[in-house]
Design a protein around this motif. Structure first.
Motif, PDB file in Angstrom:
ATOM      1  N   ILE A   4       0.861  -1.182   0.000  1.00 18.61           N
ATOM      2  CA  ILE A   4       0.000   0.000   0.000  1.00 18.61           C
ATOM      3  C   ILE A   4       0.893   1.226   0.000  1.00 18.61           C
ATOM      4  O   ILE A   4       1.881   1.283   0.728  1.00 18.61           O
ATOM      5  CB  ILE A   4      -0.917  -0.006   1.246  1.00 18.61           C
ATOM      6  CG1 ILE A   4      -1.820  -1.235   1.236  1.00 18.61           C
ATOM      7  CG2 ILE A   4      -1.749   1.277   1.304  1.00 18.61           C
ATOM      8  CD1 ILE A   4      -2.620  -1.426   2.520  1.00 18.61           C
ATOM      9  N   ASP A   5       0.552   2.203  -0.817  1.00 16.06           N
ATOM     10  CA  ASP A   5       1.316   3.444  -0.894  1.00 16.06           C
ATOM     11  C   ASP A   5       0.772   4.413   0.163  1.00 16.06           C
ATOM     12  O   ASP A   5      -0.141   5.184  -0.091  1.00 16.06           O
ATOM     13  CB  ASP A   5       1.200   4.043  -2.299  1.00 16.06           C
ATOM     14  CG  ASP A   5       2.120   5.228  -2.502  1.00 16.06           C
ATOM     15  OD1 ASP A   5       3.102   5.367  -1.745  1.00 16.06           O
ATOM     16  OD2 ASP A   5       1.848   6.015  -3.422  1.00 16.06           O
ATOM     17  N   PHE A   6       1.358   4.321   1.370  1.00 18.66           N
ATOM     18  CA  PHE A   6       0.891   5.148   2.482  1.00 18.66           C
ATOM     19  C   PHE A   6       1.396   6.577   2.336  1.00 18.66           C
ATOM     20  O   PHE A   6       2.542   6.795   1.946  1.00 18.66           O
ATOM     21  CB  PHE A   6       1.405   4.594   3.815  1.00 18.66           C
ATOM     22  CG  PHE A   6       0.853   3.245   4.159  1.00 18.66           C
ATOM     23  CD1 PHE A   6      -0.445   3.114   4.604  1.00 18.66           C
ATOM     24  CD2 PHE A   6       1.632   2.107   4.035  1.00 18.66           C
ATOM     25  CE1 PHE A   6      -0.966   1.869   4.928  1.00 18.66           C
ATOM     26  CE2 PHE A   6       1.126   0.861   4.350  1.00 18.66           C
ATOM     27  CZ  PHE A   6      -0.179   0.739   4.792  1.00 18.66           C
ATOM     28  N   LEU A  10       0.818   9.808   7.412  1.00 16.72           N
ATOM     29  CA  LEU A  10       0.322   8.640   8.137  1.00 16.72           C
ATOM     30  C   LEU A  10       1.482   7.787   8.653  1.00 16.72           C
ATOM     31  O   LEU A  10       1.452   7.294   9.782  1.00 16.72           O
ATOM     32  CB  LEU A  10      -0.606   7.816   7.246  1.00 16.72           C
ATOM     33  CG  LEU A  10      -1.358   6.672   7.904  1.00 16.72           C
ATOM     34  CD1 LEU A  10      -2.138   7.136   9.134  1.00 16.72           C
ATOM     35  CD2 LEU A  10      -2.288   6.007   6.901  1.00 16.72           C
ATOM     36  N   ILE A  11       2.520   7.660   7.862  1.00 18.24           N
ATOM     37  CA  ILE A  11       3.724   6.937   8.302  1.00 18.24           C
ATOM     38  C   ILE A  11       4.341   7.650   9.499  1.00 18.24           C
ATOM     39  O   ILE A  11       4.742   7.015  10.480  1.00 18.24           O
ATOM     40  CB  ILE A  11       4.737   6.804   7.153  1.00 18.24           C
ATOM     41  CG1 ILE A  11       4.163   5.872   6.079  1.00 18.24           C
ATOM     42  CG2 ILE A  11       6.074   6.282   7.658  1.00 18.24           C
ATOM     43  CD1 ILE A  11       4.972   5.836   4.790  1.00 18.24           C
ATOM     44  N   ALA A  12       4.396   8.977   9.441  1.00 17.80           N
ATOM     45  CA  ALA A  12       4.964   9.750  10.555  1.00 17.80           C
ATOM     46  C   ALA A  12       4.140   9.563  11.835  1.00 17.80           C
ATOM     47  O   ALA A  12       4.702   9.435  12.925  1.00 17.80           O
ATOM     48  CB  ALA A  12       5.045  11.228  10.187  1.00 17.80           C
ATOM     49  N   LEU A  13       2.829   9.529  11.708  1.00 17.83           N
ATOM     50  CA  LEU A  13       1.977   9.306  12.876  1.00 17.83           C
ATOM     51  C   LEU A  13       2.248   7.939  13.500  1.00 17.83           C
ATOM     52  O   LEU A  13       2.384   7.815  14.717  1.00 17.83           O
ATOM     53  CB  LEU A  13       0.495   9.386  12.488  1.00 17.83           C
ATOM     54  CG  LEU A  13      -0.125  10.751  12.346  1.00 17.83           C
ATOM     55  CD1 LEU A  13      -1.541  10.625  11.771  1.00 17.83           C
ATOM     56  CD2 LEU A  13      -0.158  11.463  13.682  1.00 17.83           C
ATOM     57  N   GLU A  14       2.340   6.906  12.663  1.00 16.72           N
ATOM     58  CA  GLU A  14       2.597   5.561  13.183  1.00 16.72           C
ATOM     59  C   GLU A  14       3.986   5.475  13.798  1.00 16.72           C
ATOM     60  O   GLU A  14       4.173   4.814  14.816  1.00 16.72           O
ATOM     61  CB  GLU A  14       2.427   4.512  12.080  1.00 16.72           C
ATOM     62  CG  GLU A  14       2.709   3.095  12.520  1.00 16.72           C
ATOM     63  CD  GLU A  14       1.821   2.581  13.653  1.00 16.72           C
ATOM     64  OE1 GLU A  14       2.296   1.710  14.403  1.00 16.72           O
ATOM     65  OE2 GLU A  14       0.673   3.037  13.796  1.00 16.72           O
ATOM     66  N   ARG A  15       4.960   6.158  13.205  1.00 18.48           N
ATOM     67  CA  ARG A  15       6.312   6.169  13.796  1.00 18.48           C
ATOM     68  C   ARG A  15       6.289   6.815  15.178  1.00 18.48           C
ATOM     69  O   ARG A  15       6.948   6.344  16.107  1.00 18.48           O
ATOM     70  CB  ARG A  15       7.291   6.899  12.881  1.00 18.48           C
ATOM     71  CG  ARG A  15       7.736   6.069  11.728  1.00 18.48           C
ATOM     72  CD  ARG A  15       8.853   6.726  10.948  1.00 18.48           C
ATOM     73  NE  ARG A  15       9.224   5.863   9.845  1.00 18.48           N
ATOM     74  CZ  ARG A  15       9.442   6.276   8.601  1.00 18.48           C
ATOM     75  NH1 ARG A  15       9.342   7.554   8.305  1.00 18.48           N
ATOM     76  NH2 ARG A  15       9.769   5.418   7.661  1.00 18.48           N
ATOM     77  N   ILE A  50      -8.760  -2.648   8.395  1.00 16.21           N
ATOM     78  CA  ILE A  50      -7.888  -3.576   9.121  1.00 16.21           C
ATOM     79  C   ILE A  50      -6.620  -3.846   8.315  1.00 16.21           C
ATOM     80  O   ILE A  50      -5.512  -3.839   8.859  1.00 16.21           O
ATOM     81  CB  ILE A  50      -8.630  -4.899   9.433  1.00 16.21           C
ATOM     82  CG1 ILE A  50      -9.872  -4.640  10.282  1.00 16.21           C
ATOM     83  CG2 ILE A  50      -7.688  -5.898  10.101  1.00 16.21           C
ATOM     84  CD1 ILE A  50      -9.599  -4.018  11.635  1.00 16.21           C
ATOM     85  N   ALA A  51      -6.764  -4.047   7.011  1.00 21.23           N
ATOM     86  CA  ALA A  51      -5.599  -4.288   6.152  1.00 21.23           C
ATOM     87  C   ALA A  51      -4.681  -3.075   6.130  1.00 21.23           C
ATOM     88  O   ALA A  51      -3.448  -3.211   6.146  1.00 21.23           O
ATOM     89  CB  ALA A  51      -6.051  -4.633   4.732  1.00 21.23           C
ATOM     90  N   VAL A  52      -5.269  -1.886   6.123  1.00 20.27           N
ATOM     91  CA  VAL A  52      -4.470  -0.660   6.155  1.00 20.27           C
ATOM     92  C   VAL A  52      -3.696  -0.573   7.468  1.00 20.27           C
ATOM     93  O   VAL A  52      -2.493  -0.308   7.484  1.00 20.27           O
ATOM     94  CB  VAL A  52      -5.354   0.594   5.945  1.00 20.27           C
ATOM     95  CG1 VAL A  52      -4.576   1.879   6.231  1.00 20.27           C
ATOM     96  CG2 VAL A  52      -5.908   0.619   4.531  1.00 20.27           C
TER      97      VAL A  52
END
Length: 67
Positions: A4-6, A10-15, A50-52
Motif C-alpha cells: 500500500i502506498d501510504f 500517516l507513516i509519521a503518525l505511526e512512527r 484492518i488491512a491498512v
C-alpha cells in the motif's frame, strides 16, 4: 496483501506511536490520531481498514532491508 502506498503523514503518525509504545508512554491523543488517519485513508482509498492498519504497522515496525 499488496504493498500500500501510504502517505508520509500517516507513516509519521505511526512512527510517533511506535516510539511512544517502545518507551512505554503511548498517549491517547497519539493513538487516536493514528486510528483516525488509518480510517480516513482506508475510506478514501476504498481499502479495508484492518488491512491498512496491519500494513502500516508492518511498514513502520518491520521495514524491508535496503536493497
Amino acid at each position: 496483501m499488496a504493498d500500500i502506498d501510504f502517505p508520509d503523514d500517516l507513516i509519521a503518525l505511526e512512527r510517533s506511536a511506535w516510539t511512544e509504545i517502545q518507551e512505554g508512554q503511548l498517549t491517547v491523543p497519539t493513538a487516536l490520531a493514528v486510528q483516525q488517519g488509518i480510517t480516513t485513508f482506508a475510506e478514501t482509498s476504498k481499502l479495508d481498514r484492518i488491512a491498512v492498519g496491519m500494513g502500516l504497522k508492518k511498514r513502520v515496525r518491520h521495514p524491508k532491508p535496503a536493497a
